[in-house]
Scaffold this motif. Structure first.
Motif, PDB file in Angstrom:
ATOM      1  N   ARG A   2       3.945 -35.414  13.658  1.00  0.00           N
ATOM      2  CA  ARG A   2       2.717 -36.202  13.691  1.00  0.00           C
ATOM      3  C   ARG A   2       2.429 -36.666  15.127  1.00  0.00           C
ATOM      4  NH1 ARG A   2       2.601 -41.964  12.053  1.00  0.00           N
ATOM      5  NH2 ARG A   2       0.516 -42.468  12.777  1.00  0.00           N
ATOM      6  N   ILE A   3       3.500 -37.037  15.838  1.00  0.00           N
ATOM      7  CA  ILE A   3       3.347 -37.508  17.214  1.00  0.00           C
ATOM      8  C   ILE A   3       2.853 -36.362  18.088  1.00  0.00           C
ATOM      9  CG2 ILE A   3       4.570 -38.464  19.187  1.00  0.00           C
ATOM     10  CD1 ILE A   3       4.866 -40.448  17.154  1.00  0.00           C
ATOM     11  N   ALA A   6      -0.677 -35.908  17.557  1.00  0.00           N
ATOM     12  CA  ALA A   6      -1.471 -36.967  18.192  1.00  0.00           C
ATOM     13  C   ALA A   6      -1.627 -36.692  19.682  1.00  0.00           C
ATOM     14  CB  ALA A   6      -0.804 -38.329  17.965  1.00  0.00           C
ATOM     15  N   ILE A   7      -0.544 -36.226  20.313  1.00  0.00           N
ATOM     16  CA  ILE A   7      -0.615 -35.916  21.743  1.00  0.00           C
ATOM     17  C   ILE A   7      -1.541 -34.731  21.985  1.00  0.00           C
ATOM     18  CG2 ILE A   7       0.728 -35.140  23.751  1.00  0.00           C
ATOM     19  CD1 ILE A   7       3.073 -36.773  22.670  1.00  0.00           C
ATOM     20  N   LYS A  10      -5.073 -35.792  21.714  1.00  0.00           N
ATOM     21  CA  LYS A  10      -5.469 -36.546  22.908  1.00  0.00           C
ATOM     22  C   LYS A  10      -5.790 -35.589  24.059  1.00  0.00           C
ATOM     23  CE  LYS A  10      -3.400 -37.422  26.416  1.00  0.00           C
ATOM     24  NZ  LYS A  10      -2.315 -37.479  27.344  1.00  0.00           N
ATOM     25  N   SER A  13      -9.167 -33.978  23.334  1.00  0.00           N
ATOM     26  CA  SER A  13     -10.339 -34.836  23.440  1.00  0.00           C
ATOM     27  C   SER A  13     -10.572 -35.221  24.895  1.00  0.00           C
ATOM     28  CB  SER A  13     -10.225 -36.049  22.525  1.00  0.00           C
ATOM     29  OG  SER A  13      -9.298 -36.957  23.050  1.00  0.00           O
ATOM     30  N   LEU A  14      -9.494 -35.413  25.668  1.00  0.00           N
ATOM     31  CA  LEU A  14      -9.681 -35.712  27.093  1.00  0.00           C
ATOM     32  C   LEU A  14     -10.308 -34.516  27.807  1.00  0.00           C
ATOM     33  CD1 LEU A  14      -6.600 -37.694  28.439  1.00  0.00           C
ATOM     34  CD2 LEU A  14      -8.922 -38.472  28.017  1.00  0.00           C
ATOM     35  N   THR A  18     -14.268 -34.362  29.879  1.00  0.00           N
ATOM     36  CA  THR A  18     -14.417 -34.245  31.331  1.00  0.00           C
ATOM     37  C   THR A  18     -15.341 -33.077  31.673  1.00  0.00           C
ATOM     38  OG1 THR A  18     -12.442 -32.878  31.356  1.00  0.00           O
ATOM     39  CG2 THR A  18     -12.151 -35.194  31.886  1.00  0.00           C
ATOM     40  N   GLU A  99      -0.513 -37.049  34.171  1.00  0.00           N
ATOM     41  CA  GLU A  99       0.135 -38.209  33.550  1.00  0.00           C
ATOM     42  C   GLU A  99       1.011 -38.929  34.566  1.00  0.00           C
ATOM     43  OE1 GLU A  99       0.142 -39.141  30.193  1.00  0.00           O
ATOM     44  OE2 GLU A  99      -0.613 -37.377  29.134  1.00  0.00           O
ATOM     45  N   THR A 104       0.604 -42.839  33.394  1.00  0.00           N
ATOM     46  CA  THR A 104       0.628 -42.873  31.934  1.00  0.00           C
ATOM     47  C   THR A 104       1.868 -42.160  31.404  1.00  0.00           C
ATOM     48  OG1 THR A 104      -0.886 -41.008  32.057  1.00  0.00           O
ATOM     49  CG2 THR A 104      -1.808 -43.116  31.427  1.00  0.00           C
ATOM     50  N   PHE A 105       2.544 -41.437  32.288  1.00  0.00           N
ATOM     51  CA  PHE A 105       3.792 -40.789  31.891  1.00  0.00           C
ATOM     52  C   PHE A 105       4.785 -41.862  31.433  1.00  0.00           C
ATOM     53  CE2 PHE A 105       7.657 -38.184  33.023  1.00  0.00           C
ATOM     54  CZ  PHE A 105       7.464 -37.265  32.020  1.00  0.00           C
ATOM     55  N   LEU A 107       4.058 -44.508  29.890  1.00  0.00           N
ATOM     56  CA  LEU A 107       3.708 -44.877  28.513  1.00  0.00           C
ATOM     57  C   LEU A 107       4.378 -43.918  27.528  1.00  0.00           C
ATOM     58  CD1 LEU A 107       1.784 -46.514  26.539  1.00  0.00           C
ATOM     59  CD2 LEU A 107       0.212 -44.612  26.804  1.00  0.00           C
ATOM     60  N   LEU A 108       4.270 -42.617  27.806  1.00  0.00           N
ATOM     61  CA  LEU A 108       4.874 -41.612  26.920  1.00  0.00           C
ATOM     62  C   LEU A 108       6.383 -41.772  26.871  1.00  0.00           C
ATOM     63  CD1 LEU A 108       2.928 -38.351  27.847  1.00  0.00           C
ATOM     64  CD2 LEU A 108       2.574 -39.846  25.897  1.00  0.00           C
ATOM     65  N   VAL A 113       9.210 -41.876  21.350  1.00  0.00           N
ATOM     66  CA  VAL A 113       8.828 -40.482  21.211  1.00  0.00           C
ATOM     67  C   VAL A 113       9.923 -39.618  21.835  1.00  0.00           C
ATOM     68  CG1 VAL A 113       7.113 -38.777  21.902  1.00  0.00           C
ATOM     69  CG2 VAL A 113       6.390 -41.094  21.410  1.00  0.00           C
ATOM     70  N   GLU A 117       8.825 -33.829  21.329  1.00  0.00           N
ATOM     71  CA  GLU A 117       7.502 -34.099  20.762  1.00  0.00           C
ATOM     72  C   GLU A 117       6.441 -34.115  21.849  1.00  0.00           C
ATOM     73  OE1 GLU A 117       8.464 -36.888  16.931  1.00  0.00           O
ATOM     74  OE2 GLU A 117       8.928 -37.701  18.887  1.00  0.00           O
TER      75      GLU A 117
ATOM     76  N   LEU B  72      15.633 -44.180  21.379  1.00  0.00           N
ATOM     77  CA  LEU B  72      14.558 -44.308  20.388  1.00  0.00           C
ATOM     78  C   LEU B  72      14.614 -45.653  19.661  1.00  0.00           C
ATOM     79  CD1 LEU B  72      13.924 -40.889  18.652  1.00  0.00           C
ATOM     80  CD2 LEU B  72      12.688 -41.990  20.501  1.00  0.00           C
ATOM     81  N   PRO B  86      -0.775 -48.410  31.988  1.00  0.00           N
ATOM     82  CA  PRO B  86      -0.841 -46.956  31.799  1.00  0.00           C
ATOM     83  C   PRO B  86      -2.043 -46.564  30.954  1.00  0.00           C
ATOM     84  CG  PRO B  86       0.764 -47.914  30.312  1.00  0.00           C
ATOM     85  CD  PRO B  86       0.152 -49.052  31.060  1.00  0.00           C
ATOM     86  N   TYR B  88      -5.709 -44.245  30.200  1.00  0.00           N
ATOM     87  CA  TYR B  88      -6.428 -42.987  30.441  1.00  0.00           C
ATOM     88  C   TYR B  88      -7.892 -43.340  30.704  1.00  0.00           C
ATOM     89  CZ  TYR B  88      -2.309 -40.794  28.421  1.00  0.00           C
ATOM     90  OH  TYR B  88      -1.028 -40.393  28.179  1.00  0.00           O
ATOM     91  N   MET B  91     -10.773 -42.228  28.322  1.00  0.00           N
ATOM     92  CA  MET B  91     -10.746 -42.547  26.887  1.00  0.00           C
ATOM     93  C   MET B  91     -11.487 -43.855  26.636  1.00  0.00           C
ATOM     94  SD  MET B  91      -6.910 -41.911  25.540  1.00  0.00           S
ATOM     95  CE  MET B  91      -6.706 -40.837  24.157  1.00  0.00           C
ATOM     96  N   PHE B  99      -4.381 -44.043  19.957  1.00  0.00           N
ATOM     97  CA  PHE B  99      -3.398 -43.068  20.435  1.00  0.00           C
ATOM     98  C   PHE B  99      -2.029 -43.739  20.627  1.00  0.00           C
ATOM     99  CE2 PHE B  99      -1.455 -41.059  24.303  1.00  0.00           C
ATOM    100  CZ  PHE B  99      -0.963 -39.944  23.654  1.00  0.00           C
ATOM    101  N   LEU B 103       1.602 -43.101  18.874  1.00  0.00           N
ATOM    102  CA  LEU B 103       2.852 -42.873  19.608  1.00  0.00           C
ATOM    103  C   LEU B 103       3.944 -43.808  19.101  1.00  0.00           C
ATOM    104  CD1 LEU B 103       1.944 -42.538  23.401  1.00  0.00           C
ATOM    105  CD2 LEU B 103       2.567 -40.737  21.821  1.00  0.00           C
ATOM    106  N   ARG B 105       4.379 -44.701  16.227  1.00  0.00           N
ATOM    107  CA  ARG B 105       4.684 -44.310  14.852  1.00  0.00           C
ATOM    108  C   ARG B 105       4.215 -45.325  13.814  1.00  0.00           C
ATOM    109  NH1 ARG B 105       8.515 -40.071  15.225  1.00  0.00           N
ATOM    110  NH2 ARG B 105       9.332 -39.916  17.327  1.00  0.00           N
TER     111      ARG B 105
END
Lengths: 267, 242
Positions: A2-3, A6-7, A10, A13-14, A18, A99, A104-105, A107-108, A113, A117, B72, B86, B88, B91, B99, B103, B105
């Motif tokens: 699912r993750i 979602a990525i 994203k 859509s990004l 642009t 990223e 934003t990296f 954030l990931l 996560v 994933e 995790l 962070p 985007y 968006m 989003f 992430l 979950r």
């Protein structure tokens, strides 16, 4: 999963919000249309010539022009592959480099996560992007089948055309996988694009180098060459070896990307 | 058991020691203020706690889980606002928060409600439909905080949460953070001293990667040999002068 989805969503859509996307689409359509029109003109010329002197009198290398599939589509797909080689690096460069630059990296990497994933999500997004870009070229066979004529009834041999298109998608998927790995190595998108191109181009041309070498090196180089692997598929011959080859390159690139992301946790 | 436990934490970059042998702990529901001049190691410590950077030596535990061996489990318990939010830029605020919620979950059926909840808390409800790149710095910062609050994590790690906000917004964010105490364990870094006095119970002052003071805010002045009435500012300047 699912993750990862979602990525991927994203990424897509990004990409579509642009102007970059529409620039790439325009380039793809403009370049492939240019080749399409030229191929059609050549096809028409050869056909008219053949009508005057009959096919038996034509030079043997002109036989490809007897039908639209071999005379136009197979050659057009060959051109699309080269256009993809130039365009794909500009699509894959964003995947990780942006990223990192955007911070934003972080954030990931601090969300619950797994690296796998992130990598799968990014790659699925990348596949969506390249498929959308390549999907535009399907207009050409549709135009041909709508307006073309052939003695056999249908203007195009669809199985050949679609297999060739499958080859193009496979090639696009490979470019994105290699490009994603390189994008994971750097913060600079331009550097990522340039390096991806610098890796893909010589790899593509390996079959040319192979001609100048002796056996057994020659067979090895030919096997490893993107170009040689794709040729059969473009002509409508499905070879398991080709599928295995491209799948290995993709999986290997994904593994390397995973290692690179995972290594972030250690250094 | 302490919610956050840090023992002998050290981080070295090739030839530079970013943080040196840090040991501290934060109890559940406590707010700890991280103070120190720029480059003292505040952000590095936070990055280790959130699993973004590995420590060179030492152990950090969140909720009893080692940050390095159980990333995790730890990440599930933490809401983190990095130094640079962070975000985007392309968006919308709503798309972004959805989003991040995915992430983290959060179950799909809770997404909408949760996004609305954190948007309400941080006062970004009326900009949910706007592109992040068109927001002012203050709003971007609030979206960053909103993102950290998604899913009500047990631990909040906020790296300079009031950076870039005007005085009125600062007061709002301070009030928000204060209201989180008890329910959440919070580590917050800042170089705005009054902020610490207003929000935190405990303070940790870092200088050049080392802990130079770690105590209850009330006791700090006395314990550092300055007069009981010394302000935090005086203590801070005295300790970080070296």
């Amino acid at each position: 999963m699912r993750i990862a989805l979602a990525i991927a969503r994203k990424e897509l859509s990004l990409f579509f919000t642009t102007p970059w996307a529409y620039g790439v689409f325009t380039a793809m359509v403009a370049l492939s249309s240019f080749f399409f029109v030229n191929l059609l003109a050549t096809f028409q010329q050869v056909q008219e010539q053949a009508r005057e002197v009959t096919w038996a009198m034509m030079p043997p290398d002109m036989t490809a022009y007897r039908n639209l599939t071999d005379g136009v589509m197979v050659q057009l797909w060959g051109m699309v592959i080269i256009i993809t080689l130039f365009i794909a690096p500009f699509l894959s460069m964003r995947l990780f480099a942006e990223e990192k630059r955007n911070k934003t990296f972080e954030l990931l990497m601090t969300a619950p996560v797994r690296p796998i994933e992130i990598v799968l999500g990014k790659y699925l997004g990348g596949l969506g992007i390249i498929s959308a870009t390549l999907g535009l070229t399907l207009i050409f066979p549709l135009v041909l089948s709508a307006f073309g004529h052939a003695d056999s009834g249908t203007a195009l041999e669809w199985p050949t055309v679609l297999l060739g298109y499958g080859g193009i998608l496979l090639w696009g998927a490979t470019c994105m996988a290699v490009g994603m790995f390189i994008s994971a190595l750097t913060e600079s998108q331009m550097l990522a694009a340039f390096l991806t191109f610098a890796v893909l181009l010589p790899w593509m041309l390996l079959s040319g180098v192979a001609q100048a070498t002796e056996e057994p090196l020659r067979s090895v180089l030919t096997y490893l060459s993107f170009d040689a692997q794709l040729q059969n598929m473009l002509k409508g011959i499905l070879d398991v070896q080709t599928l295995v080859f491209f799948a290995s390159v993709i999986v290997f690139s994904l593994l390397l990307t995973h290692r690179t992301v995972e290594a972030r946790r250690w250094a | 058991m302490a919610m956050i436990e840090v023992q002998h934490l050290t981080k070295r970059y090739r030839d530079r020691v970013a943080i040196d042998d840090l040991t501290f702990s934060v109890e559940e529901g406590e707010i700890l203020g991280f103070l120190g001049p720029n480059g003292a190691g505040k952000s590095t410590t936070m990055k280790i706690l959130t699993g973004f950077l590995p420590p060179s030596e030492g152990v950090a535990r969140v909720g009893g889980f080692d940050v390095f061996t159980h990333p995790l489990e730890v990440k599930r318990r933490i809401g983190y606002l990095p130094e640079a939010p962070p975000l985007y830029p392309d968006m919308t605020v709503h798309g972004y928060l959805k989003f991040v919620a995915a992430l983290k979950r959060l179950p799909a059926r809770e997404l909408k409600g949760e996004v609305e909840r954190v948007a309400g808390l941080t006062g970004v409800t009326h900009v949910l439909g706007r592109l992040i790149q068109n927001l002012s710095k203050g709003y971007k910062q609030r979206v960053g905080i909103a993102q950290a609050l998604l899913g009500s994590p047990q631990v909040l790690i906020l790296d300079e949460p009031t950076e870039g906000l005007d005085p009125a917004q600062r007061a709002e964010v301070r009030a928000l953070i204060k209201s989180l105490a008890g329910k959440h364990t919070v580590i917050l870094s800042t170089h705005i001293l009054p902020e610490v006095t207003m929000t935190c119970e405990k303070v940790l002052i870092l200088n050049q990667g080392r802990i130079v003071a770690y105590d209850d805010l009330r006791k700090l002045a006395g314990s550092q040999g300055t007069s009981e009435s010394a302000s935090l500012e005086e203590v801070f300047i005295k300790l970080t002068a070296a």
